[in-house]
Design a protein around this motif. Structure first.
Motif, PDB file in Angstrom:
ATOM      1  N   LYS A  53      34.119  30.398  52.424  1.00 27.59           N
ATOM      2  CA  LYS A  53      33.191  30.742  51.347  1.00 27.59           C
ATOM      3  C   LYS A  53      32.281  31.908  51.718  1.00 27.59           C
ATOM      4  CE  LYS A  53      34.443  27.319  48.738  1.00 27.59           C
ATOM      5  NZ  LYS A  53      35.370  27.553  47.683  1.00 27.59           N
ATOM      6  N   GLY A  54      32.136  32.180  53.003  1.00 29.27           N
ATOM      7  CA  GLY A  54      31.216  33.228  53.438  1.00 29.27           C
ATOM      8  C   GLY A  54      31.933  34.534  53.716  1.00 29.27           C
ATOM      9  N   ASN A  55      31.484  35.226  54.749  1.00 33.08           N
ATOM     10  CA  ASN A  55      32.102  36.485  55.149  1.00 33.08           C
ATOM     11  C   ASN A  55      33.391  36.204  55.895  1.00 33.08           C
ATOM     12  OD1 ASN A  55      29.971  37.887  54.055  1.00 33.08           O
ATOM     13  ND2 ASN A  55      28.822  37.879  55.968  1.00 33.08           N
ATOM     14  N   ALA A  56      34.499  36.656  55.347  1.00 28.36           N
ATOM     15  CA  ALA A  56      35.801  36.428  55.952  1.00 28.36           C
ATOM     16  C   ALA A  56      36.369  37.747  56.451  1.00 28.36           C
ATOM     17  CB  ALA A  56      36.736  35.800  54.928  1.00 28.36           C
ATOM     18  N   ASP A  57      37.310  37.660  57.397  1.00 31.36           N
ATOM     19  CA  ASP A  57      37.973  38.852  57.922  1.00 31.36           C
ATOM     20  C   ASP A  57      38.928  39.468  56.901  1.00 31.36           C
ATOM     21  OD1 ASP A  57      36.667  38.341  60.285  1.00 31.36           O
ATOM     22  OD2 ASP A  57      38.391  37.371  61.230  1.00 31.36           O
ATOM     23  N   PRO A  73      43.429  47.693  49.742  1.00 29.53           N
ATOM     24  CA  PRO A  73      44.131  46.411  49.831  1.00 29.53           C
ATOM     25  C   PRO A  73      45.641  46.613  49.973  1.00 29.53           C
ATOM     26  CG  PRO A  73      43.212  46.731  47.631  1.00 29.53           C
ATOM     27  CD  PRO A  73      42.774  47.878  48.449  1.00 29.53           C
ATOM     28  N   LEU A  74      46.264  45.706  50.686  1.00 25.78           N
ATOM     29  CA  LEU A  74      47.715  45.740  50.878  1.00 25.78           C
ATOM     30  C   LEU A  74      48.385  44.872  49.816  1.00 25.78           C
ATOM     31  CD1 LEU A  74      47.685  45.228  54.727  1.00 25.78           C
ATOM     32  CD2 LEU A  74      48.013  47.368  53.499  1.00 25.78           C
ATOM     33  N   PRO A  75      49.409  45.392  49.132  1.00 22.59           N
ATOM     34  CA  PRO A  75      50.051  44.616  48.060  1.00 22.59           C
ATOM     35  C   PRO A  75      51.089  43.626  48.601  1.00 22.59           C
ATOM     36  CG  PRO A  75      51.033  46.779  48.190  1.00 22.59           C
ATOM     37  CD  PRO A  75      49.917  46.757  49.203  1.00 22.59           C
ATOM     38  N   LEU A  76      51.196  42.507  47.940  1.00 20.56           N
ATOM     39  CA  LEU A  76      52.229  41.500  48.196  1.00 20.56           C
ATOM     40  C   LEU A  76      52.814  41.114  46.850  1.00 20.56           C
ATOM     41  CD1 LEU A  76      50.262  39.113  50.573  1.00 20.56           C
ATOM     42  CD2 LEU A  76      52.038  40.696  51.252  1.00 20.56           C
ATOM     43  N   SER A  77      54.106  40.907  46.787  1.00 21.41           N
ATOM     44  CA  SER A  77      54.692  40.440  45.537  1.00 21.41           C
ATOM     45  C   SER A  77      55.831  39.484  45.827  1.00 21.41           C
ATOM     46  CB  SER A  77      55.138  41.620  44.677  1.00 21.41           C
ATOM     47  OG  SER A  77      56.489  41.821  44.711  1.00 21.41           O
ATOM     48  N   GLN A 121      42.974  42.250  51.430  1.00 21.15           N
ATOM     49  CA  GLN A 121      42.029  43.265  51.876  1.00 21.15           C
ATOM     50  C   GLN A 121      41.409  42.789  53.179  1.00 21.15           C
ATOM     51  OE1 GLN A 121      40.902  46.305  50.210  1.00 21.15           O
ATOM     52  NE2 GLN A 121      40.068  46.638  52.247  1.00 21.15           N
ATOM     53  N   ARG A 122      41.763  43.447  54.281  1.00 19.43           N
ATOM     54  CA  ARG A 122      41.164  43.137  55.567  1.00 19.43           C
ATOM     55  C   ARG A 122      39.947  44.032  55.767  1.00 19.43           C
ATOM     56  NH1 ARG A 122      46.726  43.578  58.862  1.00 19.43           N
ATOM     57  NH2 ARG A 122      46.670  45.510  57.707  1.00 19.43           N
ATOM     58  N   LEU A 123      39.037  43.618  56.626  1.00 17.13           N
ATOM     59  CA  LEU A 123      37.822  44.404  56.881  1.00 17.13           C
ATOM     60  C   LEU A 123      38.153  45.796  57.406  1.00 17.13           C
ATOM     61  CD1 LEU A 123      35.432  41.763  58.500  1.00 17.13           C
ATOM     62  CD2 LEU A 123      35.366  42.677  56.174  1.00 17.13           C
ATOM     63  N   GLN A 124      39.213  45.915  58.213  1.00 18.43           N
ATOM     64  CA  GLN A 124      39.560  47.181  58.828  1.00 18.43           C
ATOM     65  C   GLN A 124      40.308  48.122  57.880  1.00 18.43           C
ATOM     66  OE1 GLN A 124      40.422  44.052  59.591  1.00 18.43           O
ATOM     67  NE2 GLN A 124      41.447  43.985  61.544  1.00 18.43           N
ATOM     68  N   SER A 150      46.430  39.274  61.949  1.00 20.26           N
ATOM     69  CA  SER A 150      45.483  40.293  62.378  1.00 20.26           C
ATOM     70  C   SER A 150      44.060  39.937  61.951  1.00 20.26           C
ATOM     71  CB  SER A 150      45.882  41.654  61.796  1.00 20.26           C
ATOM     72  OG  SER A 150      45.938  41.567  60.385  1.00 20.26           O
ATOM     73  N   PHE A 151      43.859  38.709  61.496  1.00 16.38           N
ATOM     74  CA  PHE A 151      42.536  38.220  61.117  1.00 16.38           C
ATOM     75  C   PHE A 151      42.477  36.737  61.400  1.00 16.38           C
ATOM     76  CE2 PHE A 151      45.365  38.530  57.500  1.00 16.38           C
ATOM     77  CZ  PHE A 151      45.360  37.251  56.989  1.00 16.38           C
ATOM     78  N   THR A 152      41.252  36.197  61.494  1.00 13.35           N
ATOM     79  CA  THR A 152      41.113  34.780  61.834  1.00 13.35           C
ATOM     80  C   THR A 152      40.561  33.949  60.700  1.00 13.35           C
ATOM     81  OG1 THR A 152      38.945  35.198  62.771  1.00 13.35           O
ATOM     82  CG2 THR A 152      40.816  35.220  64.290  1.00 13.35           C
ATOM     83  N   SER A 153      39.942  34.582  59.722  1.00 17.60           N
ATOM     84  CA  SER A 153      39.409  33.822  58.588  1.00 17.60           C
ATOM     85  C   SER A 153      39.797  34.523  57.296  1.00 17.60           C
ATOM     86  CB  SER A 153      37.890  33.690  58.692  1.00 17.60           C
ATOM     87  OG  SER A 153      37.289  34.958  58.679  1.00 17.60           O
ATOM     88  N   LEU A 154      40.002  33.728  56.277  1.00 22.68           N
ATOM     89  CA  LEU A 154      40.498  34.244  55.000  1.00 22.68           C
ATOM     90  C   LEU A 154      39.725  33.601  53.869  1.00 22.68           C
ATOM     91  CD1 LEU A 154      42.896  35.849  53.580  1.00 22.68           C
ATOM     92  CD2 LEU A 154      43.989  33.633  53.410  1.00 22.68           C
ATOM     93  N   ARG A 155      39.406  34.414  52.879  1.00 23.44           N
ATOM     94  CA  ARG A 155      38.796  33.906  51.651  1.00 23.44           C
ATOM     95  C   ARG A 155      39.804  34.125  50.533  1.00 23.44           C
ATOM     96  NH1 ARG A 155      35.484  36.274  47.665  1.00 23.44           N
ATOM     97  NH2 ARG A 155      35.340  38.180  48.892  1.00 23.44           N
TER      98      ARG A 155
END
Length: 178
Positions: free
Chosen positions: A70-74, A118-122, A111-114, A38-43
């Protein structure tokens, strides 16, 4: 004649395996079998010891652009907590340890922009390791290799789970863990 029968049997085995959908691990195209993101770039933020393994897994996956790394990511992937444990699994009659359980746990958030939160993962991985006092140096090396493999597998699992995050704004988004 025997050679021809052996070749026919080999072809029949290969045909059966390919007909049932069998594929060697790593030979599938990642875009055809992985869920779309659901996103195209990740930091990656605060990845600690998983940083290089995560970057390798994300590059291998191929669904994410690294232009905005390194910049603004989705989306932002943040490792909240890593835990490395070594528990005693087995003891001999003399009271000596003869088996350990290596446990590696990772808690992360995406954490997505929308998203509002944040959504947890474990992820928790376990490996057993036999132990003997007579081969201490070899067992130390084995433990280091097992821990490195666990980090690599944890990074691969995190990347796979990114494809199964609920769509932004969906009801499954609130507090559920993929």
């Amino acid at each position: 004649m025997k050679r021809m029968l052996r070749n026919i049997a080999l072809l029949a085995c290969i045909g059966t395996l390919s007909a049932c959908g069998f594929q060697l691990r790593g030979l599938s195209t990642p875009l055809s079998q992985s869920a779309p993101l659901s996103f195209t770039s990740l930091r990656i933020a605060q990845a600690g010891s998983l940083q290089s393994a995560l970057e390798t897994a994300l590059r291998r996956d191929g669904r994410i652009q690294f232009d905005n790394l390194k910049g603004n990511a989705d989306a932002v992937l943040r490792i909240v907590d890593e835990e490395d444990r070594k528990d005693v699994l087995g003891v001999s009659l003399a009271g000596d340890v003869n088996e350990y359980m290596l446990i590696y746990s990772v808690r992360a958030t995406v954490q997505r922009l929308q998203d509002e939160a944040p959504l947890p993962l474990s992820i928790t991985l376990r490996r057993t390791m036999s132990y003997s006092d007579s081969v201490t140096l070899g067992k130390e090396r084995e433990e280091a290799l097992l821990r490195a493999d666990m980090r690599k597998e944890a990074a691969d699992q995190l990347v796979r789970r990114l494809g199964y995050l609920p769509a932004p704004g969906s009801k499954a988004d609130a507090g559920k863990q993929p």
